[in-house]
Design an enzyme around this catalytic site. Sequence first.
Site, short mmCIF file in Angstrom:
data_model
loop_
_atom_site.label_atom_id
_atom_site.label_comp_id
_atom_site.label_asym_id
_atom_site.label_seq_id
_atom_site.Cartn_x
_atom_site.Cartn_y
_atom_site.Cartn_z
N CYS A 226 35.72 34.39 25.50
CA CYS A 226 37.08 34.49 25.90
C CYS A 226 37.96 33.25 26.43
O CYS A 226 37.23 32.15 26.87
CB CYS A 226 37.28 35.60 27.01
N SER A 533 33.73 40.32 37.10
CA SER A 533 33.82 39.60 35.99
C SER A 533 34.21 38.34 36.41
O SER A 533 34.77 38.10 37.54
CB SER A 533 34.55 40.12 34.96
#
Length: 660
Positions: A226, A533
């Site tokens: 990502c 996260s």
Amino acid sequence: MPGADPLLKTRTKGVGPVGQLPVSKEQLREAPSGDLFGLTQNAGMGWRASEIGRDPYLIISTAGGLRHPDGSPIALGYHTGHWEIDRLVKIAAETFSAEGALPFAAACSDPCDGRSQGTTGMFDSLPYRNDAATTMRRLIRSLPRRKGVLGIATCDKGLPATLLALAGSGDLPGVIVPGGVTLPAEGGEDAGKVQTIGARFAQGAISYDYAVDMGCKACGSPGGGCQFLGTAATSQVVSEAMGLSLPHSALCPSGEPVWKDLAKRSAIALLRLSEAGITVSDILTQKAIDNAMIVHAAFGGSTNLLLHISAIAHTAGLRTPVVEDWTRVNRSTPRLVDALPNGPRNHPTVQVFMAGGVPEVMLHLREMGLLHLDALTSTGQSLGENLAWWEKSDARSQALERLRELDKVDPEEVIFGPAYAREKGYTSALVFPTGNIAPDGSVIKATSIDPTMVDQENCFHHEGKARVFASESAAIKAIKSKGKDAINKGDVIVLIGCGPTGTGMEETYQLTSALKHLSWGKHVPVLTDARFSGVSTGACIGHIGPEALAGGPIGKLRDGDRIEIHIDRNELTGSINFLGTDEGDPLSASDAADVLQKRETHSSVSPHPQLPDDTRLWAALQDVSGGTWNGCVYDVDKIIETLEAGKKAIAESREPQEDS
């Protein structure tokens, strides 16, 4: 039922390979049968008989999915991070072959933390790392004549697992090839923000049409991790900082020419290490661990690397960092990178790469005297020699100019020196709050707190009532709600029972990401014994210990309890305390601690009913081995010692007792 035609075309014999085994009479007499049969297998798979005796080199990757030669999907992988790395495997294998070596390739693919957010799939996320590292090490050892290992991995658990696999194979030469990052999509949201479309739509912040449109266009390329500096990107940074990856390899854009060239150069580097007799244990030293912690702090990396760096150190037989080490490093190391989610400009990771990436940050750290420049690296040279090359290299000047040309971005606003950081008020990333809720400690990425919530002294202070949830699903339901059960501005979300014993220490990104992108979310801190996260933002404090299911104070909180949070981003200190139940007459922290001690653990706290047995076993083994603050590792000696003590206690309890 099978048709007749396929059976009519099926053979029962075939023509064997042409050629002879390249072995001597002495080898036939003395070599293990496995070595000889291995050569037979090499020939059986179709390799040229004259070359089957070459030195073997193993490429271990996390490749997933199945792609057509044109790149289109035949079977999807779990995520973009492992989708294209079969191309890196191919380039590396071709390089080994051209250089006179015999390439082998094996894969242990990895899950997607983003795909499993908010589902029971998340219960396997962190335990997977240990299992994959074990599998990879077994695969490495199962190729007995291997001369070196090239690891190729990208994402949140696959890359840490690969690092653990190499750390546990210290007698071999080894190099890591980071799988790179996904390009941002023109006109799309980044891969972190797009994960909040459900919460934003539920709160009326975006339209249905906008949600489904943005949800389709977050990825500007089919491969890579990502675009934010989350756990995947931070793991790449740490791998390079440790010296296990080549200079300027972390955050390389997937599929681009520089990415392909990296695979070739890494394969050649591994061959050179083998020729020089340089092994992983020569590179992965205590100095390498220290350098990784310093670079992690300078980047403002993911809090999950507290787990992974500690696990790598343990596996390599090195001293495991403790909270005091992390605090010391973060106090001495300024944040020198502006990358999503740390901001304020939130540059995507590909821009960090083009601004010079890890070596550019290290140039500043070198000038500050923070790095061990004599640490050996995968180039076969010291870190100091690598940085001296980078400083004057064409690669550096071309990368910086390319960023200016393509994105009209000044590289010095992406990666900057300590003077610029002080001028802009950028502070170090991690703070480790304690208090009567977290007697064993906790962690917050202080740089991710919304700047409007910080006072002139650079401190965050919040007091509010607890909203206690024993599951992430209940908490996100309240965030999405608009009724009487809704979360209100100023509340403190307390998520309990989500540590290793409860959920495998799940990530809770759907909570923190939703709060970031809701107008009132910055006014709602999160306390949990779970983890976050790497792209999480806000006043979110995780890794709180002891966990609720171990009798930790966090598990004794109730709705309406008064919670006080204080984070000093200059001094890197913090506290989280229960103050009683009366807003007008708060208790002292010590008196409130006595109240908590007398309470029972919240009745809703229990292991999740769908927690897999595999994860329950992982939780028990890592707990005996020192728990989360020791990296969630398996300390085999401690586990065996505990089992033996248990067996002895059982045996003694069965012995007949003499009458008194």
